[in-house]
Design an enzyme around this catalytic site. Structure first.
Site, mmCIF file in Angstrom:
data_model
loop_
_atom_site.group_PDB
_atom_site.id
_atom_site.type_symbol
_atom_site.label_atom_id
_atom_site.label_comp_id
_atom_site.label_asym_id
_atom_site.label_seq_id
_atom_site.Cartn_x
_atom_site.Cartn_y
_atom_site.Cartn_z
ATOM 1 N N TYR A 197 -37.264 15.143 -0.621
ATOM 2 C CA TYR A 197 -36.419 15.788 0.381
ATOM 3 C C TYR A 197 -36.086 17.212 -0.044
ATOM 4 C CZ TYR A 197 -32.337 17.028 3.141
ATOM 5 O OH TYR A 197 -31.448 17.697 3.951
ATOM 6 N N SER A 236 -31.855 23.375 3.706
ATOM 7 C CA SER A 236 -30.723 22.747 3.016
ATOM 8 C C SER A 236 -30.350 23.611 1.825
ATOM 9 C CB SER A 236 -31.096 21.347 2.529
ATOM 10 O OG SER A 236 -30.098 20.825 1.662
#
Length: 251
Positions: free
Chosen positions: A152, A139
């Site tokens: 995350y 990400s």
């Protein structure tokens, strides 16, 4: 990475970026195997695209991965590309008195150990194959985190580092190791509202840009990163980290 003529596996491929990539690559003439936890979604994808194969897999379960490896060895000996895409995202409020590590543990189990387990299962199958490639979905938040998604973002920072080491170790195999680092995309990763959030990048646009980058070989350092995310990638180098962090995490 070659975009046609592969036998290709996508984990976490029944929704979001994984599904969009699997379908786009199937449409380009690749033999595509998709894994996920929900058999009804796998069946739906297989019915819509003849030749696409759906296999049930729980990346949190080592036994499930062992079964997948056996199936791949027996039925798909030409496997040469794997996209480790399965992942989860949850907010965490660590200021709450009732905060626990449960969500963090679940994220680490799927986003970190899930990818490592997939790699352990498939890398021996990729060695010696023509145009072999291993991709994992990280990400852009690996570079500057959203503080309300602490574990995350940290899990994606782990993958960024781990993939660099894997890339170095696989250089003589040879297996191309690539890191997909999506921006905020219209998927259901954080809930149904994200899929229609106008601030998020349309999923079809993201996949189209990724395929263009791969086709043109524009993957410096093995990173599949959109131009729009380069300021975050180089925020610390360029002395803009604090400014970007503050913009992403208003007080």
């Amino acid at each position: 990475m070659k975009l046609t003529g592969n036998t290709l596996l996508v984990t976490g491929g029944t929704g979001g970026i994984g599904r969009a990539l699997a379908e786009a690559l199937h449409d380009r003439g690749n033999r595509v195997i998709v894994t996920g936890r929900r058999q009804e979604l796998l069946d739906e994808m297989s019915a819509a695209r003849p030749g696409l194969v759906g296999l049930a897999l729980d990346v949190d379960d080592p036994a499930s991965l062992a079964r997948l490896k056996s199936t791949l060895q027996a039925q798909f000996p030409d496997l040469n590309v794997v996209i480790a895409n399965a992942g989860i995202s949850r907010t965490e409020d660590m200021t709450c008195d009732d905060w626990t590590a449960d969500d963090a543990e679940a994220i680490v189990q799927t986003n970190i150990l899930g990818v490592v387990r997939v790699a352990a299962a498939v890398l021996p199958l990729l060695k010696g194959k023509a145009d072999a490639a291993f991709l994992a979905t990280s990400s852009a938040l690996a570079f500057v985190p959203r503080a309300d998604f602490p574990t995350y973002c940290a899990s994606k920072a782990f993958l960024h580092s781990w993939l660099q080491s894997l890339r170095h170790q696989m250089r003589h195999a040879p297996i191309e190791v690539l890191e997909l680092s999506p921006p905020y995309v219209q998927t259901t990763l954080t809930g149904a509202q994200q899929a229609s959030d106008p601030r998020a990048m349309p999923l079809t646009d993201y996949v189209a840009e990724v395929l263009q980058l791969l086709e043109e070989g524009r993957t410096p350092r093995g990173e599949v990163l959109l131009d729009r995310d380069l300021p975050r990638r180089w925020a610390e180098r360029d002395g803009r980290y604090e400014t970007l962090f503050a913009a992403m995490n208003p007080g």
